[in-house]
Design a protein around this motif. Structure first.
Motif, PDB file in Angstrom:
ATOM      1  N   LEU A  33     -79.505 -91.244 -80.865  1.00  0.00           N
ATOM      2  CA  LEU A  33     -78.859 -92.485 -80.417  1.00  0.00           C
ATOM      3  C   LEU A  33     -77.643 -92.188 -79.540  1.00  0.00           C
ATOM      4  N   GLY A  34     -76.901 -91.150 -79.906  1.00  0.00           N
ATOM      5  CA  GLY A  34     -75.727 -90.761 -79.117  1.00  0.00           C
ATOM      6  C   GLY A  34     -76.105 -90.382 -77.698  1.00  0.00           C
ATOM      7  N   ALA A  35     -77.203 -89.630 -77.555  1.00  0.00           N
ATOM      8  CA  ALA A  35     -77.657 -89.206 -76.227  1.00  0.00           C
ATOM      9  C   ALA A  35     -78.135 -90.418 -75.425  1.00  0.00           C
ATOM     10  N   MET A  36     -78.760 -91.383 -76.112  1.00  0.00           N
ATOM     11  CA  MET A  36     -79.234 -92.583 -75.415  1.00  0.00           C
ATOM     12  C   MET A  36     -78.051 -93.401 -74.904  1.00  0.00           C
ATOM     13  N   VAL A  37     -77.026 -93.540 -75.753  1.00  0.00           N
ATOM     14  CA  VAL A  37     -75.830 -94.280 -75.337  1.00  0.00           C
ATOM     15  C   VAL A  37     -75.179 -93.581 -74.147  1.00  0.00           C
ATOM     16  N   LYS A  38     -75.060 -92.267 -74.234  1.00  0.00           N
ATOM     17  CA  LYS A  38     -74.401 -91.503 -73.180  1.00  0.00           C
ATOM     18  C   LYS A  38     -75.127 -91.684 -71.837  1.00  0.00           C
ATOM     19  N   SER A  39     -76.457 -91.640 -71.888  1.00  0.00           N
ATOM     20  CA  SER A  39     -77.235 -91.834 -70.661  1.00  0.00           C
ATOM     21  C   SER A  39     -76.956 -93.186 -70.039  1.00  0.00           C
ATOM     22  N   LEU A  40     -76.968 -94.221 -70.875  1.00  0.00           N
ATOM     23  CA  LEU A  40     -76.733 -95.561 -70.340  1.00  0.00           C
ATOM     24  C   LEU A  40     -75.321 -95.685 -69.759  1.00  0.00           C
ATOM     25  N   LEU A  41     -74.355 -95.023 -70.405  1.00  0.00           N
ATOM     26  CA  LEU A  41     -72.991 -95.086 -69.884  1.00  0.00           C
ATOM     27  C   LEU A  41     -72.898 -94.404 -68.523  1.00  0.00           C
ATOM     28  N   GLN A  42     -73.748 -93.397 -68.306  1.00  0.00           N
ATOM     29  CA  GLN A  42     -73.738 -92.714 -67.010  1.00  0.00           C
ATOM     30  C   GLN A  42     -74.606 -93.449 -65.999  1.00  0.00           C
ATOM     31  N   GLY A  43     -75.173 -94.564 -66.418  1.00  0.00           N
ATOM     32  CA  GLY A  43     -76.052 -95.320 -65.528  1.00  0.00           C
ATOM     33  C   GLY A  43     -77.397 -94.647 -65.359  1.00  0.00           C
ATOM     34  N   GLU A  44     -77.720 -93.761 -66.322  1.00  0.00           N
ATOM     35  CA  GLU A  44     -78.962 -93.002 -66.232  1.00  0.00           C
ATOM     36  C   GLU A  44     -80.063 -93.714 -67.023  1.00  0.00           C
ATOM     37  N   ARG A  45     -81.264 -93.661 -66.509  1.00  0.00           N
ATOM     38  CA  ARG A  45     -82.405 -94.284 -67.140  1.00  0.00           C
ATOM     39  C   ARG A  45     -82.886 -93.486 -68.348  1.00  0.00           C
ATOM     40  N   ILE A  46     -83.508 -94.165 -69.323  1.00  0.00           N
ATOM     41  CA  ILE A  46     -84.131 -93.483 -70.455  1.00  0.00           C
ATOM     42  C   ILE A  46     -85.604 -93.846 -70.406  1.00  0.00           C
TER      43      ILE A  46
ATOM     44  N   MET B 177     -69.034-100.962 -74.219  1.00  0.00           N
ATOM     45  CA  MET B 177     -68.837 -99.615 -73.678  1.00  0.00           C
ATOM     46  C   MET B 177     -69.365 -99.514 -72.254  1.00  0.00           C
ATOM     47  N   VAL B 178     -70.535-100.106 -72.012  1.00  0.00           N
ATOM     48  CA  VAL B 178     -71.139-100.083 -70.664  1.00  0.00           C
ATOM     49  C   VAL B 178     -70.209-100.813 -69.685  1.00  0.00           C
ATOM     50  N   GLU B 179     -69.703-101.951 -70.137  1.00  0.00           N
ATOM     51  CA  GLU B 179     -68.834-102.786 -69.302  1.00  0.00           C
ATOM     52  C   GLU B 179     -67.530-102.063 -68.955  1.00  0.00           C
ATOM     53  N   LYS B 180     -66.928-101.456 -69.981  1.00  0.00           N
ATOM     54  CA  LYS B 180     -65.657-100.762 -69.808  1.00  0.00           C
ATOM     55  C   LYS B 180     -65.827 -99.580 -68.849  1.00  0.00           C
ATOM     56  N   ASN B 181     -66.932 -98.878 -69.023  1.00  0.00           N
ATOM     57  CA  ASN B 181     -67.250 -97.721 -68.207  1.00  0.00           C
ATOM     58  C   ASN B 181     -67.429 -98.128 -66.747  1.00  0.00           C
ATOM     59  N   HIS B 182     -68.104 -99.250 -66.552  1.00  0.00           N
ATOM     60  CA  HIS B 182     -68.362 -99.761 -65.216  1.00  0.00           C
ATOM     61  C   HIS B 182     -67.058-100.157 -64.525  1.00  0.00           C
ATOM     62  N   GLN B 183     -66.157-100.828 -65.304  1.00  0.00           N
ATOM     63  CA  GLN B 183     -64.874-101.238 -64.731  1.00  0.00           C
ATOM     64  C   GLN B 183     -64.032-100.031 -64.351  1.00  0.00           C
ATOM     65  N   GLY B 184     -64.097 -99.014 -65.204  1.00  0.00           N
ATOM     66  CA  GLY B 184     -63.362 -97.784 -64.922  1.00  0.00           C
ATOM     67  C   GLY B 184     -63.811 -97.168 -63.609  1.00  0.00           C
ATOM     68  N   LYS B 185     -65.130 -97.176 -63.395  1.00  0.00           N
ATOM     69  CA  LYS B 185     -65.689 -96.601 -62.170  1.00  0.00           C
ATOM     70  C   LYS B 185     -65.272 -97.397 -60.951  1.00  0.00           C
ATOM     71  N   ARG B 186     -65.244 -98.741 -61.135  1.00  0.00           N
ATOM     72  CA  ARG B 186     -64.913 -99.607 -60.015  1.00  0.00           C
ATOM     73  C   ARG B 186     -63.446 -99.410 -59.611  1.00  0.00           C
TER      74      ARG B 186
END
Lengths: 94, 101
Positions: free
Chosen positions: A30-43, B90-99
């Motif tokens: 789950l951690g790796a999946m979250v990390k990928s999404l945070l990097q804008g990477e597809r799973i 987390m996705v939102e915060k990360n995106h704002q940081g990038k912007r």
């Protein structure tokens, strides 16, 4: 099914493993999946589905209480698309 | 880059100390257990990540986009995913940081 039920079902499949290993494995996956999404990477998990980020364009919204206009900036939402096998198994009538 | 089962198995090999085969089996089993639960009509809640839910959709009219022919889309059960508040934030915060950066 909750995360802890998933962990005990996985631990049950592998009696040779320590229960802690199943817990750690779930945490890492789950951690790796979250990390990928945070990097804008597809799973992409064959037979299960794919996750990516969907962009919601910026829009002008309204505060429903006051009727005031508010700018809503563009945002990204995690999106899941079920894969063929999952789609078919979930919809099977048996 | 795309995250796939192969990368996940490598992580389990490195971090849990499973051998390559066990690591691959564990990744397969992880997704299989979720499929089994959903197939049996049970939703799946993974705290901190999101929920997989089932929805029963009624039949609705559809069209073959190529021929324009009308065909009903049959009633079906589908899986939907809702990211948890935590993941969305987390996705939102990360995106704002990038912007901003």
């Amino acid at each position: 099914m909750t995360k802890s039920e998933l962990i005990s079902r996985l631990a049950g499949r592998y009696p040779q493993l320590v229960a802690k290993d199943a817990e750690l494995a779930v945490k890492i996956i789950l951690g790796a999946m979250v990390k990928s999404l945070l990097q804008g990477e597809r799973i992409e998990i064959r037979g299960f589905g794919s996750f990516n980020l969907n962009c919601r364009p910026p829009r002008v919204g309204r505060n429903p209480k006051t009727g005031e206009k508010v700018k809503v900036p563009e945002k990204y939402i995690p999106h899941f698309k079920a894969g063929k096998e999952l789609r078919e198994r979930v919809d099977s009538k048996d | 880059m795309t995250l796939t089962k192969a990368e996940l198995a490598d992580l389990l090999f490195e971090k849990v100390g499973l051998n390559k085969r066990e690591a691959k089996d564990m990744v397969d089993a992880f997704y299989e257990e979720i499929r089994v639960a959903l197939q049996s009509g049970d939703g799946v809640k993974l705290s901190g990540f999101g929920n997989f839910q089932l929805r029963d959709k009624p039949q609705r009219p559809g069209r073959n986009p190529k021929t324009g022919e009308e065909i009903p889309i049959t009633a079906r059960r589908v899986v939907t995913f809702r990211a948890s508040q935590k993941l969305k934030a987390m996705v939102e915060k990360n995106h704002q940081g990038k912007r901003a950066g």
